[in-house]
Write a protein that holds these residues in place. Structure first.
Motif, PDB file in Angstrom:
ATOM      1  N   GLU A  65      -5.811   9.918 -61.511  1.00 35.59           N
ATOM      2  CA  GLU A  65      -6.996  10.495 -62.330  1.00 35.59           C
ATOM      3  C   GLU A  65      -6.623  11.898 -62.782  1.00 35.59           C
ATOM      4  O   GLU A  65      -6.969  12.299 -63.692  1.00 35.59           O
ATOM      5  N   GLN A  68      -4.637  11.681 -65.942  1.00 34.25           N
ATOM      6  CA  GLN A  68      -5.430  11.148 -66.941  1.00 34.25           C
ATOM      7  C   GLN A  68      -6.360  12.135 -67.614  1.00 34.25           C
ATOM      8  O   GLN A  68      -6.465  12.375 -68.805  1.00 34.25           O
ATOM      9  N   LEU A  88       0.584   1.677 -63.477  1.00 31.29           N
ATOM     10  CA  LEU A  88      -0.556   0.824 -63.622  1.00 31.29           C
ATOM     11  C   LEU A  88      -0.701  -0.235 -62.620  1.00 31.29           C
ATOM     12  O   LEU A  88       0.532  -1.090 -62.807  1.00 31.29           O
ATOM     13  N   LYS A  90      -3.277  -2.846 -62.724  1.00 30.53           N
ATOM     14  CA  LYS A  90      -3.919  -3.988 -63.091  1.00 30.53           C
ATOM     15  C   LYS A  90      -4.013  -3.951 -64.615  1.00 30.53           C
ATOM     16  O   LYS A  90      -3.888  -2.905 -65.234  1.00 30.53           O
ATOM     17  N   ARG A  92      -6.327  -4.320 -66.244  1.00 27.06           N
ATOM     18  CA  ARG A  92      -7.587  -3.578 -66.635  1.00 27.06           C
ATOM     19  C   ARG A  92      -7.085  -2.002 -66.773  1.00 27.06           C
ATOM     20  O   ARG A  92      -7.794  -1.531 -67.822  1.00 27.06           O
ATOM     21  N   GLU A  93      -6.451  -1.593 -65.927  1.00 26.29           N
ATOM     22  CA  GLU A  93      -5.895  -0.256 -65.940  1.00 26.29           C
ATOM     23  C   GLU A  93      -5.101   0.126 -67.137  1.00 26.29           C
ATOM     24  O   GLU A  93      -5.129   1.019 -67.900  1.00 26.29           O
ATOM     25  N   ASP A  96      -7.419   0.540 -69.924  1.00 20.50           N
ATOM     26  CA  ASP A  96      -8.150   1.815 -70.251  1.00 20.50           C
ATOM     27  C   ASP A  96      -6.969   2.662 -70.672  1.00 20.50           C
ATOM     28  O   ASP A  96      -7.261   3.658 -71.234  1.00 20.50           O
ATOM     29  N   PHE A  97      -5.772   2.645 -69.848  1.00 21.10           N
ATOM     30  CA  PHE A  97      -4.852   3.610 -70.357  1.00 21.10           C
ATOM     31  C   PHE A  97      -4.279   3.619 -71.712  1.00 21.10           C
ATOM     32  O   PHE A  97      -4.105   4.948 -72.537  1.00 21.10           O
TER      33      PHE A  97
END
Ligand SMILES: [Zn+2]
Length: 485
Positions: A65, A68, A88, A90, A92-93, A96-97
């Motif tokens: 976190e 990021q 990462l 998943k 989904r991560e 987002d990344f």
């Protein structure tokens, strides 16, 4: 040229169980990332390390976190990691990344793979595909971990996860060659002492409630951080592990877990706690000497009732209806308790009665064959031998299944023998003294209740309306038939 600012990079490392097992600790991840950063002329401004044990546990990663956030503010311009599966977890991560990095031209370098250039759609697609692969691989790993646990259980080893109440883990042991051997499970003395005294208390005829109270007084804390309730205490007392038996999916797998109580004591306690004759709910409800012990003349049990100074026993039929019903027993509690205690303690002290009771108990004890640790050990080693022969192909599947079933049956038979006899411990602990009558009177109420229920039949006679004086003539106390012999 030394004045030229190098691009600012972040190193991200993550430790999880799977890589720790392969010896890929964070130190090595960071060292290799640092070397890669150097080769690419990057200045490492910060190292972020998360320690999360399961790759797909979905636990928060505070350092991830933070990194990021630093990407967002521009502090970090390139990310260096071992590979994206460390970065990462998943797909989904990853999405987002990408959303975070792409507009800022932040690239990701992998020690174990190619540069992930997020400005190229081709590179993004490869990254996504890689992620799907990693996700799948991680699921396979969790299957592998399960298989390893199964194997560990078969040899009686610790399965990982939370260490059960009564034991603790001695952290990493290093062998003589300096190799780390993982943790070892040892008995946790204060908790084990409670399990031991609790088990013995049940065998001596005490109730689960009193054990629960004792544990609370001793400061025992459950998983939720609160004092334990009777259900939790019961569950802990009934774990076969307490006697050194390691279990997997309800089957005894081995007996080399460090034991807290002897197997024979455990079996006695287990027989008592799981006996169908001891309804658990009723056990926790009754606090008075004769509740659930003495009978109304209608045949239903009496239960205690009323404010402390004017407590009485009433036929449970009253309780069920919630109002007084004519034609059922009703007695003041104090005088009846006093009378029953004096009569029964006198009976227990009589030499003929005592001799008869001891004889009955001896007969029960003779019919009981205690399951000794050696019996289980023998069967478990037979089973392991069987597995070896089966894996070597010396026996075929049919023979394997037949032999396995035979061993399972033998273990079940051993268990069944001890289930048969659970009662009488309270009676015995009173009788095995110089003065059984006095021993009975000085026992806690719950033990007195056990003894009364086991040895006597106490029934109230029809007495007409209660006139405020206690009449012993309206109480019948006899030895139970089994004891009359
Ligand atoms: Zn009744």
């Amino acid at each position: 040229m030394t004045t030229m600012q190098r691009p600012r990079a972040a190193i991200y490392a993550r430790i999880s169980r799977d890589i720790a097992g392969q010896g890929l600790g964070t130190e090595r991840q960071v060292a290799e990332c640092q070397a890669l950063a150097d080769r690419n002329g990057l200045e490492v401004v910060r190292v972020y390390v998360d320690n999360d044990i399961s790759a797909f546990g979905g636990r928060p990663r505070p350092e991830f976190e933070r990194m990021q956030a630093d990407i967002r503010t521009g502090t970090v311009q390139t990310v260096v990691c071992w590979d994206t599966s460390r970065l990462l977890r998943k797909t989904r991560e990853l999405e987002d990344f990408i959303d975070l990095c792409q507009p800022r031209n932040v690239d990701t370098l992998q020690v174990n793979g190619l540069r992930v250039d997020l400005s190229s759609s081709h590179s993004r697609a490869i990254a996504k595909q890689g992620m799907v692969y990693h996700q799948m691989e991680s699921e396979l790993k969790s299957e592998r971990i399960k298989a390893q646990k199964r194997q560990a259980a078969a040899s009686g080893k610790y399965l990982g996860g939370r260490v059960p109440y009564g034991w603790r883990k001695v952290d990493t042991i290093t062998d003589t060659l300096g190799r780390v051997r993982g943790g070892q499970i040892v008995v946790d003395d204060p908790a084990a002492a409670l399990i031991r005294s609790g088990t013995e208390a049940i065998v001596a005829g005490r109730s689960l409630i009193s054990v629960t109270r004792e544990w609370a007084d001793a400061g025992a804390i459950g998983l939720t951080g609160n004092r334990m309730n009777t259900t939790q205490v019961r569950r802990i007392l009934l774990r076969p592990r307490n006697a050194g038996l390691s279990m997997f999916h309800g089957q005894v797998m081995g007996n080399d877990w460090p034991a807290i109580v002897p197997l024979s004591t455990f079996r006695k306690m287990e027989a008592i706690l799981t006996s169908p004759d001891r309804p658990r709910q009723a056990e926790s409800k009754f606090r008075y000497l004769l509740s659930g012990v003495a009978l109304c003349y209608c045949g239903a049990y009496m239960t205690g009732f009323g404010a402390p100074e004017r407590r009485s026993y009433r036929c449970s039929v009253h309780q069920a209806g919630g109002r007084y019903i004519r034609g059922h027993a009703n007695r003041a509690m104090g005088p009846l308790d006093h009378y029953v205690r004096s009569v029964t303690s006198h009976y227990l002290g009589r030499s003929d009665v005592r001799a008869q009771l001891l004889k009955d108990m001896q007969r029960l004890a003779d019919s009981e064959r205690p399951v000794e640790s050696a019996d289980i050990a023998r069967l478990v080693s037979m089973k392991q031998d069987l597995i070896r022969r089966w894996t070597r192909g010396e026996i075929d599947d049919g023979e394997w299944e037949e032999a396995r079933q035979e061993i399972v049956n033998q273990i079940a038979a051993l268990e069944a023998v001890t289930k048969a006899n659970g009662g009488n411990r309270a009676v015995f602990s009173a009788l095995a003294t110089e003065d059984p009558g006095a021993a009975f009177l000085s026992s806690p109420v719950e033990v007195q209740r056990e003894i009364l229920r086991e040895v006597f039949r106490i029934q109230l006679r029809e007495s007409g309306p209660y006139r405020g004086t206690f009449d012993p003539e309206t109480v019948s106390i006899t030895l139970k038939e089994a004891m009359d012999g």
